[in-house]
Design an enzyme around this catalytic site. Structure first.
Site, mmCIF file in Angstrom:
data_model
loop_
_atom_site.group_PDB
_atom_site.id
_atom_site.type_symbol
_atom_site.label_atom_id
_atom_site.label_comp_id
_atom_site.label_asym_id
_atom_site.label_seq_id
_atom_site.Cartn_x
_atom_site.Cartn_y
_atom_site.Cartn_z
ATOM 1 N N ASP A 222 0.895 -1.151 -0.101
ATOM 2 C CA ASP A 222 0.049 0.021 -0.085
ATOM 3 C C ASP A 222 0.896 1.137 0.030
ATOM 4 O OD1 ASP A 222 -1.359 -2.194 1.000
ATOM 5 O OD2 ASP A 222 -2.791 -1.107 1.889
ATOM 6 N N HIS A 224 -1.059 4.436 -0.607
ATOM 7 C CA HIS A 224 -1.952 5.340 0.080
ATOM 8 C C HIS A 224 -1.748 6.822 0.161
ATOM 9 C CE1 HIS A 224 -5.178 2.590 1.486
ATOM 10 N NE2 HIS A 224 -4.173 1.932 2.353
ATOM 11 N N ASP A 251 -4.029 -0.473 -3.094
ATOM 12 C CA ASP A 251 -4.350 0.861 -2.278
ATOM 13 C C ASP A 251 -3.275 1.935 -2.627
ATOM 14 O OD1 ASP A 251 -6.380 -0.640 -1.335
ATOM 15 O OD2 ASP A 251 -5.593 -0.553 0.730
ATOM 16 N N ASP A 254 -6.379 7.127 -1.580
ATOM 17 C CA ASP A 254 -7.120 7.293 -0.089
ATOM 18 C C ASP A 254 -6.080 7.539 0.865
ATOM 19 O OD1 ASP A 254 -9.804 7.353 -1.207
ATOM 20 O OD2 ASP A 254 -9.817 5.141 -0.995
ATOM 21 N N ARG A 255 -6.671 8.257 2.016
ATOM 22 C CA ARG A 255 -5.964 8.396 3.353
ATOM 23 C C ARG A 255 -4.953 9.475 3.073
ATOM 24 N NH1 ARG A 255 -8.696 6.253 7.487
ATOM 25 N NH2 ARG A 255 -9.036 3.801 7.470
ATOM 26 N N ASN A 283 -8.271 -2.952 -2.321
ATOM 27 C CA ASN A 283 -9.921 -2.649 -1.826
ATOM 28 C C ASN A 283 -10.136 -1.018 -1.943
ATOM 29 O OD1 ASN A 283 -8.100 -2.480 0.520
ATOM 30 N ND2 ASN A 283 -9.949 -2.054 1.609
ATOM 31 N N HIS A 284 -9.064 -0.366 -1.845
ATOM 32 C CA HIS A 284 -9.292 1.058 -1.995
ATOM 33 C C HIS A 284 -9.344 1.694 -3.575
ATOM 34 C CE1 HIS A 284 -9.231 2.840 1.996
ATOM 35 N NE2 HIS A 284 -8.771 1.718 2.436
ATOM 36 N N HIS A 332 -3.795 -8.411 -3.377
ATOM 37 C CA HIS A 332 -3.714 -7.380 -2.327
ATOM 38 C C HIS A 332 -4.164 -7.953 -0.977
ATOM 39 C CE1 HIS A 332 -4.156 -3.390 -0.587
ATOM 40 N NE2 HIS A 332 -5.280 -3.638 -0.019
ATOM 41 N N ARG A 380 -12.677 -6.877 9.786
ATOM 42 C CA ARG A 380 -13.412 -5.899 8.881
ATOM 43 C C ARG A 380 -14.591 -5.743 8.461
ATOM 44 N NH1 ARG A 380 -8.386 -3.852 6.210
ATOM 45 N NH2 ARG A 380 -6.512 -5.341 6.460
ATOM 46 N N HIS A 407 -2.463 -4.938 2.296
ATOM 47 C CA HIS A 407 -3.687 -4.672 2.856
ATOM 48 C C HIS A 407 -3.681 -4.479 4.546
ATOM 49 C CE1 HIS A 407 -7.914 -4.957 2.739
ATOM 50 N NE2 HIS A 407 -8.108 -6.146 3.450
#
Length: 479
Positions: A222, A224, A251, A254-255, A283-284, A332, A380, A407
Site C-alpha cells: 500500500d 495510500h 491501495d 485514499d488516506r 480494496n481502495h 492485495h 473488517r 492490505h
C-alpha cells in the site's frame, strides 16, 4: 463488586493511555481485559470500538458499538461509533439511522449535524444512481471527452505529453512538478487515464510473468496517497526501468493527501514500461472507499467529478492477482472463503465492476491471514480471515510456494506468517501520519525466488490535510 469495578477502571485508564500514544494494539488488549472484568460497562466496548476503527477492524468495531447499545440504549457515543463503523462498511442507510438518533438527542452538536448531512447526501446520491441506472451498457466518460480540442493555456508551463505519448522526460518533469505541489494540466491527466484504461483492459485478471535467473522484481505494498514516500522508494531502489521492474500491490489512493500525484505517477510508469511495471487492484480502488476516504473529494477539488468517474472506470480494469514463475502468487488481500479455488478460477474472474460482497474477487481484495487454523469472521466486516492450514491447502493444490499480500499496516513494514508461506508487505510508513510504522518493499530474484526485505522510514511532506470524510468520523473522544 466494587473492587472489580475499580480494577476494570484502572485497566480502562491504562488502555486510554496507550490509545493516546497511538499504540492501538495495546489499547485493545487492555480494553479487552476491562471488558472481561466488567462485561456490563458500555464505555469499555465503545472505547474498544474506537480503537478497532483506528486499526480499520470495522467488523469488530461494529460489534462492540452494538454491544455497548445493548447494555445502554441511551449511550450516545455508541450510536456514533456504530454509525462510523457502518459508514466504513458502506452501509449508509444504517449509519444514517444512528446519526439521526445522535442529532435528535444533541441538536446543537455541530459535528454530529455535519456527519448526518454528509451521510444523508450519500444515501440520496446512491438512490439517484440506482434510479438512473439501466440495463443498457453504461457509456464511458471517454465517449464524452474531446481531448483533441482541449487547449493547454499559454500560462501553463508544466509537463506535456510528447506527441500524445508518455516519455522518460515527461515522467521526470511530472514528478518534479508534483514535488512542487503543482497540478498537471487536465488534458495531460485525461490523456494518461484514457491510454492506461485501454492498456489495462487488455490484461487478464491474473497476470503471469516469468523472471529469468538474472532478473529481479521489486514488490511494494500500500502507498495510500503518500507521494513523497513513493518518491523515497524510487530514491532508495532506483526508478522503474526495463532492468528495474516493479509491482505495486494495490491501495494507491485514499488516506494520504497526495493520491492524485501517486496514481498519475504510477499510471505514467505503467504507460512508459507496460511489460515491466505492474499494478494490481486493492480494496481502495473502489467507489465506496474513494467516497469515504478522500480520493473522490481530492479529484473533485483538483479537477472535476467527470474525471473521478473516469478514474473509477480505470480502477475496474486493474488486474486482481499476479503469478510469478508459476510459484509465487501476489494479491492485495488474501485467500478465499472456501477451499478449492484454482488459478484458473482467478483467470476467469470478470473484474470490470465494483467488487461483490462475497466470492473470490471480494476475497482477493479484502481477506486477511490469522494465526490459528481454519477461517474466522473478518475483523473488517468483509470477506474472511484464513489460517495456515487454508494457505497450505491452497498452495499445494495450485503447486505454489508462497503468497505475497498487503492490505495491513505492519510495525516493521512487513510480516512473515504461516511458516513463511504468507508474506505481508506495506509501503506507507507512518501511515496516516500517526501509526509510526516502517515501510518496506521486497526483492524477488528469478534465481531462487527467496524474498529479501528492505525497510524504510517516512520522509517529510507538505502539511496538507487529506480530503476524507472518514477523517472527521472518529473525532469523538473516549471516556
Amino acid at each position: 463488586m466494587a473492587e472489580e469495578d475499580k480494577s476494570a477502571e484502572l485497566l480502562k485508564e491504562k488502555a486510554n493511555h496507550y490509545f493516546k500514544e497511538k499504540d492501538y494494539e495495546n489499547a485493545i488488549k487492555y480494553y479487552t481485559e476491562a471488558v472481561e472484568v466488567n462485561p456490563s460497562n458500555a464505555v469499555y466496548y465503545s472505547n474498544r470500538s474506537l480503537a478497532y476503527l483506528r486499526t480499520e477492524c470495522y467488523g469488530y468495531a461494529l460489534a462492540d458499538a452494538t454491544k455497548a447499545l445493548e447494555i445502554d440504549k441511551n449511550y450516545i457515543k455508541g450510536y456514533y461509533r456504530r454509525a462510523t463503523s457502518n459508514m466504513a462498511l458502506g452501509k449508509f442507510k444504517a449509519a444514517l439511522k444512528d446519526y439521526e438518533t445522535v442529532v435528535r438527542v444533541r441538536p446543537n452538536d455541530k459535528d454530529a449535524k455535519m456527519k448526518y448531512q454528509e451521510c444523508n447526501k450519500i444515501v440520496k446520491q446512491k438512490a439517484f444512481e440506482r434510479a438512473i441506472a439501466s440495463d443498457e451498457t453504461k457509456k464511458s466518460v471517454v465517449d464524452s471527452l474531446d481531448i483533441e480540442n482541449m487547449t493547454i493555456e499559454d500560462e501553463y508551463t508544466g509537463p506535456k505529453l510528447e506527441d500524445g505519448k508518455v516519455t522518460s522526460k515527461f515522467m521526470k518533469d511530472m514528478v518534479e512538478w508534483f514535488k512542487d505541489q503543482k497540478k498537471l494540466h487536465r488534458k495531460c491527466a485525461y490523456q494518461i487515464l484514457i491510454q492506461v484504461k485501454d492498456l489495462l483492459s487488455k490484461l487478464p485478471s491474473m497476470v503471469e510473468v516469468t523472471l529469468k535467473e538474472t532478473e529481479m522484481i521489486t514488490i511494494c505494498g500500500d502507498t495510500h496517497g503518500q507521494f513523497y514516500d513513493l518518491l523515497n522508494i524510487f530514491e532508495l531502489n532506483g526508478l522503474p526501468s526495463p532492468t528495474n521492474p516493479y509491482l505495486f500491490n494495490g491501495d494507491f489512493v485514499d488516506r494520504g493527501s497526495f493520491s492524485l500525484e501517486v496514481i498519475l505517477t504510477l499510471f505514467g510508469f505503467k504507460l512508459l514500461y507496460p511489460d515491466c511495471f505492474h499494478l494490481l487492484r486493492g480494496n481502495h480502488e473502489t467507489d465506496n472507499m474513494n467516497q469515504m476516504y478522500g480520493f473522490e473529494g481530492e479529484v473533485k477539488a483538483k479537477y472535476t467529478a467527470q474525471m473521478f468517474q473516469l478514474f473509477s472506470e480505470v480502477f475496474q480494469w486493474l488486474p486482481l492477482a499476479q503469478c510469478i514463475n508459476s510459484k509465487v502468487l501476489v494479491m492485495h488481500g488474501g485467500l478465499f472463503s472456501e477451499d478449492g479455488v484454482t488459478l484458473d478460477d482467478l483467470r476467469k474472474i470478470e473484474r470490470n465492476r465494483q467488487p461483490p460482497d462475497s466470492g473470490p474477487m471480494c476475497d482477493l481484495l479484502w481477506s486477511d491471514p490469522q494465526p490459528q487454523n481454519g477461517r474466522s469472521v473478518s475483523k473488517r466486516g468483509v470477506s474472511c480471515q484464513f489460517g495456515p492450514d487454508v494457505t497450505e491447502r491452497f498452495l499445494e493444490q495450485n503447486k505454489l510456494d508462497f503468497i505475497i499480500r498487503s492490505h495491513e499496516v505492519k510495525p516493521e513494514g512487513y510480516e512473515v506468517t504461516h511458516s513463511g508461506k504468507c508474506i505481508t508487505v506495506f509501503s506507507a510508513p507512518n501511515y496516516c501520519d500517526q501509526m509510526g510504522n516502517k515501510g518496506a518493499y521486497i526483492h524477488l530474484r528469478g534465481s531462487d525466488l527467496k524474498p529479501e526485505f528492505h525497510q524504510f522510514t517516512a520522509v517529510p511532506h507538505p502539511n496538507v490535510k487529506p480530503m476524507a470524510y472518514a477523517n472527521s468520523l472518529m473525532q469523538m473522544g473516549m471516556m
